[in-house]
Design a protein around this motif. Structure first.
Motif, mmCIF file in Angstrom:
data_model
loop_
_atom_site.group_PDB
_atom_site.id
_atom_site.type_symbol
_atom_site.label_atom_id
_atom_site.label_comp_id
_atom_site.label_asym_id
_atom_site.label_seq_id
_atom_site.Cartn_x
_atom_site.Cartn_y
_atom_site.Cartn_z
ATOM 1 N N ALA A 85 0.820 -1.224 0.000
ATOM 2 C CA ALA A 85 0.000 0.000 0.000
ATOM 3 C C ALA A 85 0.849 1.267 0.000
ATOM 4 C CB ALA A 85 -0.993 -0.003 1.157
ATOM 5 N N GLU A 86 2.129 1.150 -0.377
ATOM 6 C CA GLU A 86 2.989 2.333 -0.468
ATOM 7 C C GLU A 86 2.721 3.054 -1.786
ATOM 8 O OE1 GLU A 86 5.381 -0.790 -2.668
ATOM 9 O OE2 GLU A 86 3.907 -0.731 -1.049
ATOM 10 N N PRO A 87 2.630 4.381 -1.762
ATOM 11 C CA PRO A 87 2.389 5.126 -2.999
ATOM 12 C C PRO A 87 3.550 4.963 -3.982
ATOM 13 C CG PRO A 87 1.904 6.471 -1.087
ATOM 14 C CD PRO A 87 2.613 5.244 -0.586
ATOM 15 N N LEU A 88 3.222 4.594 -5.217
ATOM 16 C CA LEU A 88 4.219 4.453 -6.281
ATOM 17 C C LEU A 88 4.123 5.601 -7.281
ATOM 18 C CD1 LEU A 88 3.768 0.675 -7.142
ATOM 19 C CD2 LEU A 88 5.492 1.716 -5.654
ATOM 20 N N LEU A 89 2.895 6.070 -7.513
ATOM 21 C CA LEU A 89 2.641 7.090 -8.525
ATOM 22 C C LEU A 89 1.562 8.027 -7.999
ATOM 23 C CD1 LEU A 89 2.140 6.494 -12.280
ATOM 24 C CD2 LEU A 89 0.387 7.705 -11.006
ATOM 25 N N TYR A 111 2.259 17.401 -2.114
ATOM 26 C CA TYR A 111 1.632 16.126 -1.765
ATOM 27 C C TYR A 111 2.683 15.022 -1.690
ATOM 28 C CZ TYR A 111 -2.940 18.209 -2.927
ATOM 29 O OH TYR A 111 -4.062 18.983 -2.979
ATOM 30 N N ASN A 112 3.612 15.051 -2.627
ATOM 31 C CA ASN A 112 4.608 13.990 -2.665
ATOM 32 C C ASN A 112 5.637 14.121 -1.547
ATOM 33 O OD1 ASN A 112 5.142 11.550 -3.946
ATOM 34 N ND2 ASN A 112 6.941 12.430 -4.943
ATOM 35 N N SER A 113 5.756 15.286 -0.949
ATOM 36 C CA SER A 113 6.656 15.425 0.205
ATOM 37 C C SER A 113 6.161 14.555 1.364
ATOM 38 C CB SER A 113 6.761 16.891 0.645
ATOM 39 O OG SER A 113 5.559 17.337 1.238
ATOM 40 N N VAL A 114 4.879 14.222 1.351
ATOM 41 C CA VAL A 114 4.293 13.333 2.355
ATOM 42 C C VAL A 114 4.252 11.893 1.842
ATOM 43 C CG1 VAL A 114 2.194 12.818 3.665
ATOM 44 C CG2 VAL A 114 2.902 15.197 3.320
ATOM 45 N N LEU A 115 3.870 11.719 0.572
ATOM 46 C CA LEU A 115 3.645 10.371 0.036
ATOM 47 C C LEU A 115 4.905 9.654 -0.430
ATOM 48 C CD1 LEU A 115 0.379 10.982 -2.026
ATOM 49 C CD2 LEU A 115 0.625 10.171 0.330
ATOM 50 N N ASN A 116 5.884 10.394 -0.928
ATOM 51 C CA ASN A 116 7.135 9.809 -1.438
ATOM 52 C C ASN A 116 6.929 8.814 -2.570
ATOM 53 O OD1 ASN A 116 8.911 11.205 0.382
ATOM 54 N ND2 ASN A 116 8.105 9.859 1.989
ATOM 55 N N ALA A 117 6.028 9.144 -3.494
ATOM 56 C CA ALA A 117 5.828 8.293 -4.679
ATOM 57 C C ALA A 117 7.016 8.467 -5.622
ATOM 58 C CB ALA A 117 4.534 8.673 -5.389
ATOM 59 N N ARG A 118 7.334 7.441 -6.341
ATOM 60 C CA ARG A 118 8.450 7.491 -7.290
ATOM 61 C C ARG A 118 8.107 8.342 -8.520
ATOM 62 N NH1 ARG A 118 11.313 2.233 -10.166
ATOM 63 N NH2 ARG A 118 12.638 3.428 -11.574
ATOM 64 N N TYR A 119 6.841 8.280 -8.960
ATOM 65 C CA TYR A 119 6.435 8.971 -10.183
ATOM 66 C C TYR A 119 5.381 10.034 -9.902
ATOM 67 C CZ TYR A 119 8.621 4.972 -12.474
ATOM 68 O OH TYR A 119 9.506 4.010 -12.879
ATOM 69 N N LEU A 120 5.447 11.126 -10.668
ATOM 70 C CA LEU A 120 4.417 12.164 -10.677
ATOM 71 C C LEU A 120 3.886 12.290 -12.096
ATOM 72 C CD1 LEU A 120 5.812 15.277 -8.732
ATOM 73 C CD2 LEU A 120 4.342 13.466 -7.874
ATOM 74 N N ILE A 121 2.577 12.444 -12.205
ATOM 75 C CA ILE A 121 1.953 12.747 -13.487
ATOM 76 C C ILE A 121 1.085 13.979 -13.282
ATOM 77 C CG2 ILE A 121 0.264 12.005 -15.214
ATOM 78 C CD1 ILE A 121 1.165 9.139 -14.721
ATOM 79 N N HIS A 128 0.429 16.296 -20.950
ATOM 80 C CA HIS A 128 0.815 15.415 -19.849
ATOM 81 C C HIS A 128 2.285 15.665 -19.522
ATOM 82 C CE1 HIS A 128 -2.674 13.332 -21.437
ATOM 83 N NE2 HIS A 128 -2.016 12.986 -22.515
ATOM 84 N N TYR A 129 2.574 15.709 -18.249
ATOM 85 C CA TYR A 129 3.959 15.794 -17.792
ATOM 86 C C TYR A 129 4.187 14.654 -16.815
ATOM 87 C CZ TYR A 129 3.736 20.403 -19.837
ATOM 88 O OH TYR A 129 3.581 21.444 -20.718
ATOM 89 N N CYS A 130 5.219 13.890 -17.069
ATOM 90 C CA CYS A 130 5.537 12.742 -16.236
ATOM 91 C C CYS A 130 6.958 12.901 -15.726
ATOM 92 C CB CYS A 130 5.430 11.451 -17.048
ATOM 93 S SG CYS A 130 3.819 11.243 -17.849
ATOM 94 N N CYS A 131 7.125 12.678 -14.430
ATOM 95 C CA CYS A 131 8.442 12.817 -13.795
ATOM 96 C C CYS A 131 8.716 11.605 -12.931
ATOM 97 C CB CYS A 131 8.486 14.048 -12.888
ATOM 98 S SG CYS A 131 8.105 15.598 -13.669
ATOM 99 N N GLU A 132 9.987 11.364 -12.725
ATOM 100 C CA GLU A 132 10.431 10.352 -11.778
ATOM 101 C C GLU A 132 11.288 11.049 -10.736
ATOM 102 O OE1 GLU A 132 12.748 6.048 -11.597
ATOM 103 O OE2 GLU A 132 12.734 7.182 -13.472
ATOM 104 N N CYS A 133 11.044 10.724 -9.480
ATOM 105 C CA CYS A 133 11.854 11.294 -8.406
ATOM 106 C C CYS A 133 13.105 10.424 -8.238
ATOM 107 C CB CYS A 133 11.054 11.329 -7.106
ATOM 108 S SG CYS A 133 11.921 12.206 -5.791
#
Length: 154
Positions: A85-89, A111-121, A128-133
């Motif tokens: 259940a860890e956020p991936l995207l 939001y991702n500073s809390v979730l730590n997902a690898r990908y942002l869309i 569409h903009y897609c990023c990988e942390c």
């Protein structure tokens, strides 16, 4: 639904019904009808693309994912979770008429500073903009991440 624009995603089939002056669309993941707003139009297309083209299992998609940010409850539009259940995207959807800009990116990064997902869309359905942390930096991808490893494009 004819007033909604054609998006930069493959066409999808939606089950819809008229309700008063509006239209509702069936959300199969949640098992409910939702008001078909321009943002919901984009979200339904994104989810269909993720599940049909990016290797995401429908059961791993969470809509309106709760994010506790500075003591306030916020909601990320779409989050794909992993086995534990860890956020991936994390995906932020905007209506087609809303530009994807630095404010949209900043919102997703907060939001991702809390979730730590690898990908942002970030998407408004047209762009569409897609990023990988990677090591704390967001690196833009050429296409949507496929959670089995290969980028894909709508």
């Amino acid at each position: 639904m004819s007033e909604l624009p054609k998006l930069n995603f493959p066409a999808i089939r939606l089950r819809a019904r008229r309700r008063g002056d509006g239209v509702e669309v069936w959300d199969a993941l949640r098992g409910i009808y939702l008001v078909l707003t321009p943002e919901e139009w984009v979200r339904q297309h994104l989810i269909a693309y993720l599940t049909e083209h990016c290797g995401v299992q429908p059961k791993r998609v969470v809509q309106e994912y709760a994010v506790a940010l500075n003591g306030q409850s916020q909601r990320a539009d779409v989050v794909v979770v992993g086995d534990r259940a860890e956020p991936l995207l994390l995906a932020e959807c905007k209506a087609p008429g809303i530009p994807i800009d630095s404010r949209t990116f900043a919102q997703a990064v907060r939001y991702n500073s809390v979730l730590n997902a690898r990908y942002l869309i970030l998407t408004n359905g047209l762009r569409h903009y897609c990023c990988e942390c990677r090591d704390g930096e967001y690196v833009r991808l050429d296409g949507f991440p496929n959670l089995s490893g290969e980028p894909s494009r709508p």
